[in-house]
Design a protein around this motif. Sequence first.
Motif, PDB file in Angstrom:
ATOM      1  N   PHE A 294      18.824 -27.356  48.806  1.00 18.44           N
ATOM      2  CA  PHE A 294      17.611 -26.810  49.418  1.00 18.44           C
ATOM      3  C   PHE A 294      17.901 -25.540  50.212  1.00 18.44           C
ATOM      4  N   ALA A 295      19.063 -25.452  50.831  1.00 19.05           N
ATOM      5  CA  ALA A 295      19.422 -24.240  51.573  1.00 19.05           C
ATOM      6  C   ALA A 295      19.523 -23.047  50.618  1.00 19.05           C
ATOM      7  N   VAL A 296      20.174 -23.264  49.487  1.00 12.83           N
ATOM      8  CA  VAL A 296      20.311 -22.185  48.503  1.00 12.83           C
ATOM      9  C   VAL A 296      18.939 -21.790  47.949  1.00 12.83           C
ATOM     10  N   VAL A 297      18.123 -22.798  47.601  1.00 11.63           N
ATOM     11  CA  VAL A 297      16.782 -22.527  47.085  1.00 11.63           C
ATOM     12  C   VAL A 297      15.938 -21.851  48.160  1.00 11.63           C
ATOM     13  N   GLY A 298      16.051 -22.299  49.406  1.00  3.32           N
ATOM     14  CA  GLY A 298      15.290 -21.706  50.507  1.00  3.32           C
ATOM     15  C   GLY A 298      15.615 -20.239  50.708  1.00  3.32           C
ATOM     16  N   VAL A 299      16.887 -19.897  50.636  1.00  2.00           N
ATOM     17  CA  VAL A 299      17.280 -18.492  50.774  1.00  2.00           C
ATOM     18  C   VAL A 299      16.694 -17.683  49.615  1.00  2.00           C
ATOM     19  N   GLY A 300      16.746 -18.243  48.430  1.00  2.00           N
ATOM     20  CA  GLY A 300      16.183 -17.548  47.270  1.00  2.00           C
ATOM     21  C   GLY A 300      14.680 -17.364  47.390  1.00  2.00           C
ATOM     22  N   LEU A 301      13.983 -18.394  47.870  1.00  2.00           N
ATOM     23  CA  LEU A 301      12.534 -18.277  48.029  1.00  2.00           C
ATOM     24  C   LEU A 301      12.168 -17.341  49.175  1.00  2.00           C
ATOM     25  N   PHE A 302      12.974 -17.346  50.235  1.00  2.00           N
ATOM     26  CA  PHE A 302      12.684 -16.437  51.334  1.00  2.00           C
ATOM     27  C   PHE A 302      12.847 -14.992  50.870  1.00  2.00           C
ATOM     28  N   ALA A 303      13.849 -14.763  50.046  1.00  2.00           N
ATOM     29  CA  ALA A 303      14.064 -13.425  49.521  1.00  2.00           C
ATOM     30  C   ALA A 303      12.918 -13.016  48.602  1.00  2.00           C
ATOM     31  N   ASN A 304      12.322 -13.979  47.954  1.00  2.00           N
ATOM     32  CA  ASN A 304      11.206 -13.712  47.036  1.00  2.00           C
ATOM     33  C   ASN A 304       9.969 -14.455  47.505  1.00  2.00           C
ATOM     34  N   TRP A 305       9.600 -14.301  48.767  1.00  2.00           N
ATOM     35  CA  TRP A 305       8.477 -15.053  49.333  1.00  2.00           C
ATOM     36  C   TRP A 305       7.190 -14.800  48.572  1.00  2.00           C
ATOM     37  N   SER A 306       7.062 -13.626  47.984  1.00  2.00           N
ATOM     38  CA  SER A 306       5.817 -13.327  47.285  1.00  2.00           C
ATOM     39  C   SER A 306       5.636 -14.225  46.062  1.00  2.00           C
ATOM     40  N   ILE A 307       6.725 -14.652  45.454  1.00  2.00           N
ATOM     41  CA  ILE A 307       6.622 -15.563  44.311  1.00  2.00           C
ATOM     42  C   ILE A 307       5.990 -16.864  44.759  1.00  2.00           C
ATOM     43  N   LEU A 308       6.484 -17.412  45.854  1.00  2.00           N
ATOM     44  CA  LEU A 308       5.949 -18.669  46.372  1.00  2.00           C
ATOM     45  C   LEU A 308       4.492 -18.500  46.807  1.00  2.00           C
ATOM     46  N   SER A 309       4.179 -17.394  47.457  1.00  2.00           N
ATOM     47  CA  SER A 309       2.800 -17.186  47.906  1.00  2.00           C
ATOM     48  C   SER A 309       1.859 -16.980  46.723  1.00  2.00           C
ATOM     49  N   ASN A 310       2.334 -16.373  45.641  1.00  2.00           N
ATOM     50  CA  ASN A 310       1.510 -16.221  44.444  1.00  2.00           C
ATOM     51  C   ASN A 310       1.221 -17.563  43.787  1.00  2.00           C
ATOM     52  N   ILE A 311       2.216 -18.435  43.758  1.00  2.00           N
ATOM     53  CA  ILE A 311       2.012 -19.766  43.190  1.00  2.00           C
ATOM     54  C   ILE A 311       1.034 -20.554  44.041  1.00  2.00           C
ATOM     55  N   THR A 312       1.196 -20.486  45.361  1.00  2.00           N
ATOM     56  CA  THR A 312       0.276 -21.184  46.265  1.00  2.00           C
ATOM     57  C   THR A 312      -1.146 -20.663  46.087  1.00  2.00           C
ATOM     58  N   ALA A 313      -1.291 -19.350  46.014  1.00  2.00           N
ATOM     59  CA  ALA A 313      -2.620 -18.761  45.802  1.00  2.00           C
ATOM     60  C   ALA A 313      -3.195 -19.193  44.458  1.00  2.00           C
ATOM     61  N   SER A 314      -2.349 -19.343  43.454  1.00  2.00           N
ATOM     62  CA  SER A 314      -2.805 -19.796  42.146  1.00  2.00           C
ATOM     63  C   SER A 314      -3.397 -21.197  42.242  1.00  2.00           C
ATOM     64  N   PHE A 315      -2.762 -22.080  43.023  1.00  4.61           N
ATOM     65  CA  PHE A 315      -3.293 -23.435  43.227  1.00  4.61           C
ATOM     66  C   PHE A 315      -4.643 -23.371  43.942  1.00  4.61           C
ATOM     67  N   ILE A 316      -4.763 -22.514  44.931  1.00  8.27           N
ATOM     68  CA  ILE A 316      -6.024 -22.386  45.668  1.00  8.27           C
ATOM     69  C   ILE A 316      -7.120 -21.878  44.735  1.00  8.27           C
ATOM     70  N   ILE A 317      -6.804 -20.876  43.931  1.00  7.85           N
ATOM     71  CA  ILE A 317      -7.787 -20.348  42.981  1.00  7.85           C
ATOM     72  C   ILE A 317      -8.170 -21.422  41.968  1.00  7.85           C
ATOM     73  N   PHE A 318      -7.194 -22.225  41.529  1.00  8.01           N
ATOM     74  CA  PHE A 318      -7.472 -23.270  40.541  1.00  8.01           C
ATOM     75  C   PHE A 318      -8.428 -24.322  41.109  1.00  8.01           C
ATOM     76  N   PHE A 319      -8.140 -24.817  42.301  1.00  7.41           N
ATOM     77  CA  PHE A 319      -8.920 -25.924  42.829  1.00  7.41           C
ATOM     78  C   PHE A 319     -10.235 -25.491  43.484  1.00  7.41           C
ATOM     79  N   THR A 320     -10.325 -24.272  43.991  1.00  9.78           N
ATOM     80  CA  THR A 320     -11.582 -23.838  44.602  1.00  9.78           C
ATOM     81  C   THR A 320     -12.448 -23.068  43.623  1.00  9.78           C
ATOM     82  N   ALA A 321     -11.858 -22.537  42.582  1.00 11.51           N
ATOM     83  CA  ALA A 321     -12.556 -21.822  41.507  1.00 11.51           C
ATOM     84  C   ALA A 321     -13.507 -20.738  42.004  1.00 11.51           C
ATOM     85  N   PRO A 322     -13.022 -19.822  42.865  1.00  8.24           N
ATOM     86  CA  PRO A 322     -13.918 -18.759  43.303  1.00  8.24           C
ATOM     87  C   PRO A 322     -14.191 -17.738  42.192  1.00  8.24           C
ATOM     88  N   TYR A 323     -13.277 -17.636  41.216  1.00  7.19           N
ATOM     89  CA  TYR A 323     -13.415 -16.682  40.125  1.00  7.19           C
ATOM     90  C   TYR A 323     -13.147 -17.407  38.822  1.00  7.19           C
TER      91      TYR A 323
END
Length: 170
Positions: free
Chosen positions: A86-115
């Motif tokens: 998890f430490a190694v994965v965490g460092v990788g995700l922190f370096a690429n935080w936008s990837i994680l935030s894009n996935i999270t936003a994708s879930f929000i768009i999927f379940f709330t269906a604003p578009y």
Amino acid sequence: MKAILDTGISSNIIATAIAFVIYAVLQIATAKSLKRYGQELQFPDQRVFYIKKFFKVFYVTTLLTSIVLIWGIDLQAALVILSSLFAVVGVGLFANWSILSNITASFIIFFTAPYKIGDTIRIVEGDEGTEGRIEDIKLFYLKIRDSKGQIVSYPNNLIMQKPTIIVTSE
């Protein structure tokens, strides 16, 4: 045979089998529910596929954790290995935080269906902005066709942060 029963191996086998059955039932129920939900909101199959994949990874992780607990594998050693991973994965995700935030936003768009695919939207960005028809909604970005016919890839996390106007909806 009596030695096997005395060591509790048969109860571990039964508990492991039950864990696999629970995993299978959850996986099937989740897949059916997501498919039905996606059909109700007229989402493309590819979009539902990404969400199913997330749940599958979650269920497999839970299953493996259950098996480790059932068989009594040394938790301290397993926790050291997992925390290192998890430490190694965490460092990788922190370096690429936008990837994680894009996935999270994708879930929000999927379940709330604003578009939906086919909607024409305008993303407000100061004096300028992006306007066009949504061609596809991916895990990391929306594909928007502008008035010139060009495809614009717009990150999911940014579309959640910017004011967005739905010009027309299908």
